[in-house]
Scaffold this motif. Structure first.
Motif, mmCIF file in Angstrom:
data_model
loop_
_atom_site.group_PDB
_atom_site.id
_atom_site.type_symbol
_atom_site.label_atom_id
_atom_site.label_comp_id
_atom_site.label_asym_id
_atom_site.label_seq_id
_atom_site.Cartn_x
_atom_site.Cartn_y
_atom_site.Cartn_z
ATOM 1 N N THR A 1 24.408 23.790 -29.613
ATOM 2 C CA THR A 1 25.169 23.026 -28.632
ATOM 3 C C THR A 1 25.236 23.809 -27.335
ATOM 4 O O THR A 1 24.865 24.983 -27.277
ATOM 5 C CB THR A 1 26.591 22.756 -29.149
ATOM 6 O OG1 THR A 1 27.221 24.012 -29.437
ATOM 7 C CG2 THR A 1 26.551 21.915 -30.415
ATOM 8 N N ASP B 1 13.346 7.984 -37.651
ATOM 9 C CA ASP B 1 14.031 8.439 -36.441
ATOM 10 C C ASP B 1 13.840 9.950 -36.355
ATOM 11 O O ASP B 1 14.458 10.709 -37.104
ATOM 12 C CB ASP B 1 15.516 8.084 -36.534
ATOM 13 C CG ASP B 1 16.319 8.596 -35.341
ATOM 14 O OD1 ASP B 1 15.738 9.278 -34.472
ATOM 15 O OD2 ASP B 1 17.532 8.319 -35.289
ATOM 16 N N LEU C 1 20.444 21.523 -33.829
ATOM 17 C CA LEU C 1 20.140 22.160 -32.556
ATOM 18 C C LEU C 1 21.381 22.817 -31.969
ATOM 19 O O LEU C 1 22.502 22.327 -32.142
ATOM 20 C CB LEU C 1 19.591 21.125 -31.566
ATOM 21 C CG LEU C 1 18.224 20.538 -31.941
ATOM 22 C CD1 LEU C 1 17.859 19.420 -30.981
ATOM 23 C CD2 LEU C 1 17.156 21.622 -31.909
ATOM 24 N N GLN D 1 13.879 20.732 -37.006
ATOM 25 C CA GLN D 1 15.273 20.703 -36.579
ATOM 26 C C GLN D 1 15.669 19.300 -36.138
ATOM 27 O O GLN D 1 15.068 18.740 -35.223
ATOM 28 C CB GLN D 1 15.502 21.677 -35.419
ATOM 29 C CG GLN D 1 15.503 23.141 -35.832
ATOM 30 C CD GLN D 1 15.901 24.043 -34.679
ATOM 31 O OE1 GLN D 1 15.353 23.943 -33.596
ATOM 32 N NE2 GLN D 1 16.851 24.922 -34.918
ATOM 33 N N VAL D 2 16.677 18.752 -36.785
ATOM 34 C CA VAL D 2 17.234 17.476 -36.341
ATOM 35 C C VAL D 2 18.336 17.768 -35.331
ATOM 36 O O VAL D 2 18.752 18.918 -35.159
ATOM 37 C CB VAL D 2 17.789 16.666 -37.532
ATOM 38 C CG1 VAL D 2 16.657 16.295 -38.478
ATOM 39 C CG2 VAL D 2 18.862 17.450 -38.278
ATOM 40 N N ASP D 3 18.819 16.740 -34.666
ATOM 41 C CA ASP D 3 19.811 16.945 -33.606
ATOM 42 C C ASP D 3 21.017 17.739 -34.081
ATOM 43 O O ASP D 3 21.557 18.567 -33.358
ATOM 44 C CB ASP D 3 20.284 15.592 -33.067
ATOM 45 C CG ASP D 3 19.304 15.023 -32.048
ATOM 46 O OD1 ASP D 3 18.328 15.727 -31.722
ATOM 47 O OD2 ASP D 3 19.509 13.884 -31.599
ATOM 48 N N GLU D 4 21.444 17.496 -35.320
ATOM 49 C CA GLU D 4 22.627 18.171 -35.838
ATOM 50 C C GLU D 4 22.420 19.676 -35.973
ATOM 51 O O GLU D 4 23.375 20.451 -36.005
ATOM 52 C CB GLU D 4 23.015 17.588 -37.204
ATOM 53 C CG GLU D 4 23.550 16.164 -37.147
ATOM 54 C CD GLU D 4 22.454 15.120 -37.011
ATOM 55 O OE1 GLU D 4 21.261 15.516 -37.001
ATOM 56 O OE2 GLU D 4 22.775 13.935 -36.902
ATOM 57 N N ASN E 1 14.825 12.094 -34.355
ATOM 58 C CA ASN E 1 15.952 12.897 -33.883
ATOM 59 C C ASN E 1 16.933 13.252 -34.996
ATOM 60 O O ASN E 1 17.627 14.266 -34.918
ATOM 61 C CB ASN E 1 16.705 12.155 -32.774
ATOM 62 C CG ASN E 1 15.848 11.952 -31.540
ATOM 63 O OD1 ASN E 1 15.155 12.863 -31.109
ATOM 64 N ND2 ASN E 1 15.868 10.750 -30.987
ATOM 65 N N HIS E 2 16.995 12.400 -36.017
ATOM 66 C CA HIS E 2 18.000 12.602 -37.056
ATOM 67 C C HIS E 2 17.408 12.697 -38.461
ATOM 68 O O HIS E 2 18.147 12.742 -39.439
ATOM 69 C CB HIS E 2 19.026 11.455 -37.022
ATOM 70 C CG HIS E 2 19.744 11.346 -35.717
ATOM 71 N ND1 HIS E 2 19.322 10.514 -34.696
ATOM 72 C CD2 HIS E 2 20.845 11.987 -35.248
ATOM 73 C CE1 HIS E 2 20.134 10.633 -33.664
ATOM 74 N NE2 HIS E 2 21.065 11.522 -33.963
#
Length: 211
Positions: free
Chosen positions: A196, A98, A194, A189-192, A100-101
């Motif tokens: 906000t 995945d 990035l 960079q994973v979503d966590e 994204n994560h």
């Protein structure tokens, strides 16, 4: 102009200094930043050629010894093979996780480390085989001293074969270690990670070029 002058570094520059100089000059000469310069692509190509040679230990040694840089264009060094292996691994990993994560580069480094461990295990196994064959050779003799010893010849051939395999695994370890240094130059960079909404987002780089 020498390749060192092209990158504006000293002949004694370290790999890190060469990388830093390449990133700096890339921003200056990249065609995307110089749309009105018809020679921008050529300048960027020359800069990249200089970097590719000076960042590669084997190619740099040959260049310093006086070899024509154009003659090295199709030369395959351990670093070239490491780059090829890294790109193949990247293609595999990105299809399997995945994106994204999952920190893709961490997964890649873990797999490279696993391969290094396997290669070292094979080298150890080869060393044990050689010791076994050498021990047996000390115990084998022909009752007729003048006759050739076919068993000794067989063991000698097997030792040469195992030594050849060991050399290949040692080369693979060298390539894998270079691959790790290549991967370490990048960040994923994973979503966590990035920013906000409302937080400033830094500009990012692709291959050391500002976008």
């Amino acid at each position: 102009m020498t390749l060192y002058e092209e990158l504006e570094v000293e002949k004694t520059a370290t790999p890190e200094e060469i990388k830093k100089a390449y990133r700096k000059k890339s921003k200056q000469v990249h065609p995307d930043h110089n749309p009105d310069d018809p020679k921008a692509a050529e300048k960027f190509g020359e800069l990249t050629k200089a970097y590719d040679i000076l960042i590669d230990e084997e190619k740099r040694k040959r260049y310093d010894a006086g070899e024509d840089p154009d003659a090295m264009r199709n030369m395959k060094t351990p670093r070239d093979m490491a780059v090829h292996a890294v790109m193949n691994l990247f293609s595999q990993v990105i299809e399997q996780v995945d994106e994204n994560h999952t920190d893709i580069f961490s997964v890649m480094k873990e797999r490279v480390h696993n391969n290094i461990s396997k290669f070292k295990g094979e080298i150890k196994r080869g060393e044990n085989q050689i010791r076994k064959y050498q021990s047996a050779m000390k115990r084998i003799s022909h009752k007729k001293k003048s006759q050739e010893n076919i068993f000794i010849q067989s063991l000698e051939a097997q030792i040469r074969s195992v030594e050849g395999g060991k050399a290949q695994f040692e080369e693979q370890i060298k390539i894998a270690e270079i691959a790790l240094t290549i991967i370490d130059d990048y960040k994923y960079q994973v979503d966590e990670d990035l920013p906000t909404y409302g937080q400033p987002m830094n500009r990012f780089t692709i291959g050391g070029i500002w976008r």
